[in-house]
Design an enzyme around this catalytic site. Structure first.
Site, PDB file in Angstrom:
ATOM      1  N   ASP A   1       5.025  -3.436  -3.136  1.00 45.75           N
ATOM      2  CA  ASP A   1       5.588  -4.341  -4.255  1.00 45.75           C
ATOM      3  C   ASP A   1       4.772  -4.252  -5.468  1.00 45.75           C
ATOM      4  O   ASP A   1       3.505  -3.984  -4.759  1.00 45.75           O
ATOM      5  CB  ASP A   1       6.448  -5.793  -4.682  1.00 45.75           C
ATOM      6  CG  ASP A   1       6.679  -5.826  -5.845  1.00 45.75           C
ATOM      7  OD1 ASP A   1       8.261  -5.828  -5.597  1.00 45.75           O
ATOM      8  OD2 ASP A   1       5.839  -5.858  -6.566  1.00 45.75           O
ATOM      9  N   ILE A   2       4.588  -3.515  -6.642  1.00 43.61           N
ATOM     10  CA  ILE A   2       2.807  -3.333  -6.561  1.00 43.61           C
ATOM     11  C   ILE A   2       2.619  -4.392  -7.161  1.00 43.61           C
ATOM     12  O   ILE A   2       1.653  -4.168  -7.845  1.00 43.61           O
ATOM     13  CB  ILE A   2       3.283  -2.915  -8.160  1.00 43.61           C
ATOM     14  CG1 ILE A   2       2.110  -1.871  -8.455  1.00 43.61           C
ATOM     15  CG2 ILE A   2       3.838  -3.151  -9.488  1.00 43.61           C
ATOM     16  CD1 ILE A   2       2.411  -0.380 -10.179  1.00 43.61           C
TER      17      ILE A   2
ATOM     18  N   HIS B   1      17.530  -2.506  -4.115  1.00 40.32           N
ATOM     19  CA  HIS B   1      16.462  -2.810  -3.262  1.00 40.32           C
ATOM     20  C   HIS B   1      16.768  -4.501  -3.134  1.00 40.32           C
ATOM     21  O   HIS B   1      17.392  -5.053  -3.409  1.00 40.32           O
ATOM     22  CB  HIS B   1      15.806  -2.901  -3.956  1.00 40.32           C
ATOM     23  CG  HIS B   1      15.055  -3.547  -5.444  1.00 40.32           C
ATOM     24  ND1 HIS B   1      15.629  -3.131  -6.538  1.00 40.32           N
ATOM     25  CD2 HIS B   1      14.990  -4.319  -5.493  1.00 40.32           C
ATOM     26  CE1 HIS B   1      15.682  -3.996  -7.063  1.00 40.32           C
ATOM     27  NE2 HIS B   1      15.131  -5.171  -7.103  1.00 40.32           N
TER      28      HIS B   1
HETATM   29  P1  5GP Z   1      13.945  -6.764  -9.077  1.00 40.16           P
HETATM   30  O1  5GP Z   1      13.060  -8.219 -10.229  1.00 40.16           O
HETATM   31  O2  5GP Z   1      14.378  -6.811  -9.542  1.00 40.16           O
HETATM   32  O3  5GP Z   1      15.059  -7.792  -7.932  1.00 40.16           O
HETATM   33  O4  5GP Z   1      12.339  -6.713  -8.279  1.00 40.16           O
HETATM   34  C1  5GP Z   1      11.909  -5.401  -8.252  1.00 40.16           C
HETATM   35  C2  5GP Z   1      10.275  -5.308  -8.223  1.00 40.16           C
HETATM   36  O5  5GP Z   1      10.318  -4.277  -8.663  1.00 40.16           O
HETATM   37  C3  5GP Z   1       9.495  -6.081  -8.621  1.00 40.16           C
HETATM   38  O6  5GP Z   1       9.002  -7.372  -7.368  1.00 40.16           O
HETATM   39  C4  5GP Z   1       8.552  -5.846  -9.092  1.00 40.16           C
HETATM   40  O7  5GP Z   1       6.778  -6.145  -9.033  1.00 40.16           O
HETATM   41  C5  5GP Z   1       8.749  -3.990  -8.673  1.00 40.16           C
HETATM   42  N1  5GP Z   1       8.177  -3.031  -9.387  1.00 40.16           N
HETATM   43  C6  5GP Z   1       8.754  -2.628 -10.476  1.00 40.16           C
HETATM   44  N2  5GP Z   1       8.573  -1.176 -10.855  1.00 40.16           N
HETATM   45  C7  5GP Z   1       7.206  -1.099  -9.957  1.00 40.16           C
HETATM   46  C8  5GP Z   1       6.863   0.301  -9.436  1.00 40.16           C
HETATM   47  O8  5GP Z   1       6.741   1.354 -10.238  1.00 40.16           O
HETATM   48  N3  5GP Z   1       6.038   0.431  -8.288  1.00 40.16           N
HETATM   49  C9  5GP Z   1       6.280  -0.014  -6.717  1.00 40.16           C
HETATM   50  N4  5GP Z   1       5.392   0.240  -5.855  1.00 40.16           N
HETATM   51  N5  5GP Z   1       7.139  -1.587  -6.981  1.00 40.16           N
HETATM   52  C10 5GP Z   1       7.922  -1.593  -8.761  1.00 40.16           C
END
Ligand code: 5GP
Ligand code: ZN
Length: 120
Positions: free
Chosen positions: A34-35, A103
């Site tokens: 995760d970034i 994810h």
């Molecule tokens: P959500 O909030 O949808 O459950 O999780 C999305 C996750 O994707 C977040 O924890 C965010 O930090 C991660 N994320 C968003 N954009 C990117 C990216 O470009 N690269 C990576 N490796 N992670 C990302």
């Protein structure tokens, strides 16, 4: 349903158009760092098929869940503490989802005390 979505950040990572730290991948899914990590180990386990979320899985796509668990088990088995990891899926914006390509968050390396001790 299309297998990829042109404006999806995870589809672009899967296609190699955007860089990511890849932990492991197979034909079904990819594991990346995760970034913005919320734990010492914070990976995202992402199916290669573009599906928005759990709610949008078709009946013939439930095997995606198995494939994500399979990679979670594989990644978990390579950790020093093996069994201690946490899996989270946010479904929908009000549940905290910000990337609308299904994810599973894989978190490890810190003690978790309850369901709300980490905001994803
Ligand atoms: P959500 O909030 O949808 O459950 O999780 C999305 C996750 O994707 C977040 O924890 C965010 O930090 C991660 N994320 C968003 N954009 C990117 C990216 O470009 N690269 C990576 N490796 N992670 C990302
Ligand atoms: Zn996608």
């Amino acid at each position: 349903m299309q297998s990829t979505s042109s404006n999806c950040i995870f589809c672009k990572i899967i296609e190699g158009l955007i860089p990511a730290d890849i932990i492991v991948q197979n034909e079904h899914a990819i594991v990346i760092k995760d970034i913005f990590p919320k734990a010492p180990i914070h990976y995202l386990i992402i199916p290669k098929l573009h599906v928005a979320d759990v709610a949008h899985l078709n009946a013939n796509q439930y095997e995606i869940g198995t494939q994500l668990f399979c990679l979670a088990q594989q990644v978990g088995s390579s950790l020093p503490n093996k069994q201690d990891f946490r899996l989270i899926i946010n479904n929908g914006a009000n549940a905290g989802q910000s990337v609308f390509h299904l994810h599973m968050h894989f978190l490890s390396g810190m003690p978790h005390t309850g369901l709300t001790d980490v905001e994803l």
